[in-house]
Design a protein around this motif. Structure first.
Motif, mmCIF file in Angstrom:
data_model
loop_
_atom_site.group_PDB
_atom_site.id
_atom_site.type_symbol
_atom_site.label_atom_id
_atom_site.label_comp_id
_atom_site.label_asym_id
_atom_site.label_seq_id
_atom_site.Cartn_x
_atom_site.Cartn_y
_atom_site.Cartn_z
ATOM 1 N N HIS A 155 0.803 -1.216 0.000
ATOM 2 C CA HIS A 155 0.000 0.000 0.000
ATOM 3 C C HIS A 155 0.844 1.278 0.000
ATOM 4 O O HIS A 155 0.712 2.102 -0.902
ATOM 5 C CB HIS A 155 -0.974 -0.014 1.186
ATOM 6 N N LEU A 156 1.686 1.460 1.017
ATOM 7 C CA LEU A 156 2.426 2.709 1.138
ATOM 8 C C LEU A 156 3.431 2.911 0.004
ATOM 9 O O LEU A 156 3.413 3.949 -0.665
ATOM 10 C CB LEU A 156 3.149 2.780 2.485
ATOM 11 N N ASP A 157 4.315 1.950 -0.199
ATOM 12 C CA ASP A 157 5.376 2.122 -1.198
ATOM 13 C C ASP A 157 4.836 2.385 -2.603
ATOM 14 O O ASP A 157 5.264 3.336 -3.259
ATOM 15 C CB ASP A 157 6.334 0.927 -1.187
ATOM 16 N N PRO A 158 3.869 1.595 -3.101
ATOM 17 C CA PRO A 158 3.340 1.902 -4.437
ATOM 18 C C PRO A 158 2.644 3.261 -4.504
ATOM 19 O O PRO A 158 2.780 3.981 -5.495
ATOM 20 C CB PRO A 158 2.342 0.768 -4.712
ATOM 21 N N ALA A 159 1.914 3.638 -3.457
ATOM 22 C CA ALA A 159 1.214 4.925 -3.475
ATOM 23 C C ALA A 159 2.205 6.079 -3.499
ATOM 24 O O ALA A 159 2.037 7.035 -4.267
ATOM 25 C CB ALA A 159 0.289 5.048 -2.268
ATOM 26 N N LEU A 160 3.249 6.006 -2.686
ATOM 27 C CA LEU A 160 4.239 7.082 -2.677
ATOM 28 C C LEU A 160 4.997 7.161 -4.003
ATOM 29 O O LEU A 160 5.307 8.257 -4.475
ATOM 30 C CB LEU A 160 5.217 6.919 -1.510
ATOM 31 N N ARG A 161 5.278 6.016 -4.617
ATOM 32 C CA ARG A 161 5.939 6.040 -5.932
ATOM 33 C C ARG A 161 5.079 6.787 -6.947
ATOM 34 O O ARG A 161 5.574 7.590 -7.725
ATOM 35 C CB ARG A 161 6.219 4.613 -6.426
ATOM 36 N N GLU A 162 3.782 6.512 -6.937
ATOM 37 C CA GLU A 162 2.875 7.162 -7.882
ATOM 38 C C GLU A 162 2.701 8.651 -7.567
ATOM 39 O O GLU A 162 2.712 9.480 -8.467
ATOM 40 C CB GLU A 162 1.499 6.476 -7.869
ATOM 41 N N LEU A 163 2.525 8.972 -6.292
ATOM 42 C CA LEU A 163 2.291 10.359 -5.911
ATOM 43 C C LEU A 163 3.520 11.246 -6.136
ATOM 44 O O LEU A 163 3.403 12.386 -6.567
ATOM 45 C CB LEU A 163 1.867 10.448 -4.445
ATOM 46 N N ARG A 164 4.700 10.717 -5.814
ATOM 47 C CA ARG A 164 5.906 11.546 -5.821
ATOM 48 C C ARG A 164 6.683 11.485 -7.129
ATOM 49 O O ARG A 164 7.691 12.170 -7.278
ATOM 50 C CB ARG A 164 6.799 11.140 -4.649
ATOM 51 N N ALA A 165 6.201 10.726 -8.088
ATOM 52 C CA ALA A 165 6.881 10.636 -9.386
ATOM 53 C C ALA A 165 6.748 11.956 -10.136
ATOM 54 O O ALA A 165 5.823 12.734 -9.898
ATOM 55 C CB ALA A 165 6.270 9.505 -10.215
ATOM 56 N N SER A 166 7.646 12.196 -11.063
ATOM 57 C CA SER A 166 7.598 13.438 -11.840
ATOM 58 C C SER A 166 6.334 13.524 -12.687
ATOM 59 O O SER A 166 5.908 14.606 -13.060
ATOM 60 C CB SER A 166 8.844 13.558 -12.712
ATOM 61 N N THR A 167 5.725 12.379 -12.979
ATOM 62 C CA THR A 167 4.480 12.370 -13.760
ATOM 63 C C THR A 167 3.243 12.262 -12.872
ATOM 64 O O THR A 167 2.138 12.156 -13.371
ATOM 65 C CB THR A 167 4.484 11.187 -14.747
ATOM 66 N N GLY A 168 3.423 12.281 -11.554
ATOM 67 C CA GLY A 168 2.313 12.156 -10.618
ATOM 68 C C GLY A 168 1.555 13.457 -10.455
ATOM 69 O O GLY A 168 1.832 14.459 -11.127
ATOM 70 N N PRO A 169 0.591 13.477 -9.547
ATOM 71 C CA PRO A 169 -0.249 14.654 -9.368
ATOM 72 C C PRO A 169 0.506 15.889 -8.878
ATOM 73 O O PRO A 169 0.031 17.001 -9.032
ATOM 74 C CB PRO A 169 -1.292 14.209 -8.337
#
Length: 197
Positions: A155-169
């Protein structure tokens, strides 16, 4: 005795074994009763409906009787005020009180974060899902020893990868520059302050 066959072997069974078997039977009976209580099953065999259940099964519940239905946590983006506001306030408390100080380092080009994250619906949805999982998987009564590990990995690791990526929100949210227009609230939500209702 005439009913016994002639070729029955004599067994030398220790007396303590019978006591062990009786103890096991008592434990099984106790656990069965506990399971029935937890499952809401009345006396009778599992799978058998009681007489009261059979009377009301065809349609309406008995007068004055309310049927409790299991409620799953709602998807936050589908809530309307005031439920949405209450859920968001609780989420903000958790993110600012647990997630930010415990898991987020200084934002960078490779690990972005927006201090106005609640203005990003995608971030709200992902963080709410992580928070719901955290509530379930950090409860020792339901998750055992591996719950926190599962929460981090699944849960945490995948969500943070998506949120904090340069293409994330938060793609445009580096050092105060924002991709979307943020409205500045009169009171910044915090883990320690609440708006007066």
């Amino acid at each position: 005795m005439a009913d016994e066959p002639d070729d029955v072997p004599e067994l030398d069974v220790p007396v303590g074994m019978f006591e062990d078997i009786e103890d096991l039977k008592a434990q099984v009976a106790s656990l069965t009763t506990l399971v029935k209580q937890l499952a809401g099953v009345e006396d009778g065999e599992p799978g058998e409906a009681s007489a009261d259940e059979e009377e009301t099964a065809g349609g309406e519940a008995a007068e004055g009787e309310t049927e409790e239905e299991w409620q799953y946590p709602p998807f936050i983006l589908l809530l309307d005020p005031p439920e949405y506001d209450d859920e968001l306030r609780a989420l903000i408390e958790w993110v600012e009180g647990v997630l930010v100080p415990g898991y987020l380092a200084e934002p960078s080009a490779d690990a972005r974060w927006c201090h106005l994250w609640w203005e990003h619906p995608v971030a709200i949805a992902r963080l709410h899902a992580v928070w719901l999982a955290w509530q379930e998987l950090t409860d020792p009564a339901s998750c055992g020893y591996t719950g926190p590990s599962v929460w981090h990995r699944d849960h945490l690791d995948p969500a943070l990868r998506e949120l904090r990526a340069s293409t994330g929100p938060f793609g445009g949210c580096v050092k105060g520059e924002h991709q979307i227009e943020h409205r500045l609230p009169s009171l910044v939500p915090s883990a320690w302050t609440h708006a007066e209702d």
